[in-house]
Structures are given as structure tokens and as C-alpha cells.
Motif scaffolding. Sequence first.
Motif, short mmCIF file in Angstrom:
data_model
loop_
_atom_site.label_atom_id
_atom_site.label_comp_id
_atom_site.label_asym_id
_atom_site.label_seq_id
_atom_site.Cartn_x
_atom_site.Cartn_y
_atom_site.Cartn_z
N ALA A 1 -5.28 -91.09 94.93
CA ALA A 1 -4.79 -90.28 96.05
C ALA A 1 -5.72 -89.10 96.28
O ALA A 1 -6.02 -88.35 95.35
N PHE A 2 -6.17 -88.95 97.51
CA PHE A 2 -7.03 -87.84 97.91
C PHE A 2 -6.21 -86.78 98.64
O PHE A 2 -5.39 -87.10 99.49
N ALA A 3 -6.49 -85.53 98.30
CA ALA A 3 -5.95 -84.40 99.06
C ALA A 3 -7.15 -83.62 99.58
O ALA A 3 -7.94 -83.08 98.80
N ILE A 4 -7.30 -83.60 100.91
CA ILE A 4 -8.45 -82.95 101.53
C ILE A 4 -7.97 -81.75 102.34
O ILE A 4 -7.02 -81.86 103.12
N THR A 5 -8.61 -80.62 102.14
CA THR A 5 -8.31 -79.42 102.91
C THR A 5 -9.54 -79.07 103.74
O THR A 5 -10.60 -78.78 103.19
N ALA A 6 -9.39 -79.11 105.06
CA ALA A 6 -10.48 -78.70 105.96
C ALA A 6 -10.33 -77.21 106.24
O ALA A 6 -9.23 -76.72 106.51
N PHE A 7 -11.44 -76.48 106.17
CA PHE A 7 -11.39 -75.05 106.43
C PHE A 7 -11.05 -74.75 107.89
O PHE A 7 -10.37 -73.78 108.21
N ASP A 8 -11.55 -75.59 108.79
CA ASP A 8 -11.28 -75.47 110.23
C ASP A 8 -10.93 -76.85 110.78
O ASP A 8 -11.24 -77.87 110.14
N PRO A 9 -10.28 -76.91 111.95
CA PRO A 9 -9.95 -78.22 112.50
C PRO A 9 -11.19 -79.09 112.68
O PRO A 9 -12.25 -78.63 113.10
N LEU A 10 -11.04 -80.37 112.32
CA LEU A 10 -12.13 -81.33 112.44
C LEU A 10 -11.92 -82.23 113.65
O LEU A 10 -10.79 -82.47 114.08
#
Length: 372
Positions: free
Chosen positions: A333-342
Amino acid sequence: MNVDRVQVLAHRIAAHGLHRAGADAAELAVFDLGLQDSMRDTALLGLVARLGGEVTPESLVDDDRLALAWSHRGAPHFHRRAGLAELTASLVPLDEADALARIMWQRKQVREAGLDALEVLFTTARAIRKVVKGPMTKGAVSTAITKILPPAFSRWCRGCDATHVHEQLMRVATPHAGVRLEAGESPATLAPLEDRGPIRTKPDVAAATRVVERYLRINGPAAPGDAAGYVGTTRSALDRMWPEGLAEVDVDGRRTFLPADLLPALENPPEPDLVRLLPPLDPFVQARDKAVLVPDPARQKEVWRMLGNPGVLLACGEIAGIWRTKSAGKRLAFAITAFDPLRPADRDAAEAEATRVATARGFTAPTVTWLP
């Protein structure tokens, strides 16, 4: 030349091979310096980010052209086997201050014991060579050399409930002993190099200089302090290693340097329109000018932690977020946090990269959660 950090990052992305133009692992530019493997599968995932097609653990472990060794800053790195002799020469300290710096967090104990750091380093290397005649676990080697080294070389370890040689001292002495690590083995296992020569104690400034130049080739333009931080040495020692033939580059008002033959590549780098999931301690994030990689101090704290660094999301030429995984059986399971909207296309590309990472690690199709 005057450039901004956006142009520098575009140049570095190409220099690191992150466009996946290469097809042969051992030919990747990152092996000019070394591919760190300090955390689970970090070196493997560094290959996944740089090579197209299938990448498996065997891509590193079964490649006879590569070898694993404690090298820069005492960290385990994969290197080209043919370059190990030159690498070891580059690690010989230039002077006492350089030796203390390379012992890093244990230099205080060396000073307090009133010991000469160079003597401590090479006495430990000779002990390791005497003990390691074939594959041995790190614990077995540590136990054996502790018995034959002076007491000041050791400390009481609460975690191990035993007295053993200082960890960093053992790491930085091991390559001088002509000893490598067995790739893919757990616990860490040491083994003698097949064709090791005598222990070299004389500094090789030319070999050390080539390490600094290679740092500048994949992480430049950079300042001398950046290179000193990567090597793990003092500024005065770094000045003696500083290469010739460098061009000065102004990066957003900061004075930096780059091998002059790379100026055309810096002036016109390929568009960094790609998405990659880089592992913790990837060579790209090992550059010491963190403000160039991530200008926001709050985001720097997310990327570089005291313990447990995450992986980073590289998107459109920027470190655009962080990621972590959790395994359960055959699922990852991956948890990805983008700093800004992608952009939607970048999110899709990141999820495709997650599948490549999971496959390389032997998991089935992953789940991906985007965190706020």
C-alpha cells in the motif's frame, strides 16, 4: 553563467539518468559515484527510477560487475567492482582532521581517549583484515576484532548488551582492510575482496579529487561545502581535493561550480516532464544544497528527517511530494502526499510508477492513497 534552481534541477535530472535513456545498470552515471543501499531496497528502487523494462533484486545482486561496500561516509554503496581499488584510495584521509571528520559522530570518543585518528583507523583496518578470511556476519567480525583491539576503540552498546568496536569506525576501516559486503545478505555479511593488495595508508589526492569531480558531475553546479558534506570531510581537506577545469556558475545569487565541459548541458537541459518515485537516500536527494532541491524549509523537514526518511515524488522537474509504503502479505500500500495539486496525468503517472516499484519488490498490484 547565471541560472536559476529550476534550470539546475532540469540539468541534474538528466545527469542522474532519470529520463531512462540507459538500458544497462552498470553503465548508469550514478555508479560513477556509488548507489547507496542503506534502507530496504533503496538501491533497487534507484534502478527502477532510471531503467526501463523489468528490474528485479537480481539486477544488482547477480551483476558480477557490481559490488557492495561501506564507502562514502561509511554508508553501504553499490560500486563498479573494477573501480574498488581507486575508490579505496580515495577514502584514505589526507590528514588527522580529515580522519576525524570521516569517523563522524564517534570523533568525540577518539578525541577523549587522546588517540591519533589515523592510527585508530588503520589499526582497525588491520584487525579486520586479520579476522575476515571468508564470509562472516557483521556481528561476528565486530566480536572478533573487539577482542584484539585496544579497549578505547570500543564502547558498551545497550541495544546489543555487549561491548564492541565503534560502529562508524568499523565501517570506515573496512574498505581499507580490503573487505566488502555480501550483496543481498541479511544480517550484513562481510567478505574479503578477491584481489586485495596491501593496506594503503598514503593519501591519494588525485583519487579523492576524482570523487569530488564526480559529485559535481551529477549534483552540480554546487559549492565546495556541498561536496565536503557528501564526502564527509573538512573544508580544508576538500580544498586540497578541489578539481581543476571548473566553471563558475551563479545559481540564484549563490556561487557554485561545474566541470566546464558540462556548461552546454546546463545551458540547454532536456525538459524534465517526467514522474518518478525516488526511494529514500536516492542519489538525487543526496545533494547537500537542500534549498535548491526544496526551497521551503517546512517541506525540507518532510523530505529529510532525523529518522525514517520517506521516498520523494519527482514531478515536472520538482520534488513535488513524499511517499511511504506498508506491506501486508503480497500487497503493498502506497501513501503519497503531494505538496501542491498535481495534474491528473501526473497522478496517473505516479500510480504507474508505484506499480513498477511494487513489482520490483515482488509484490502484486499496489493500492495507492493520496493524502492531503
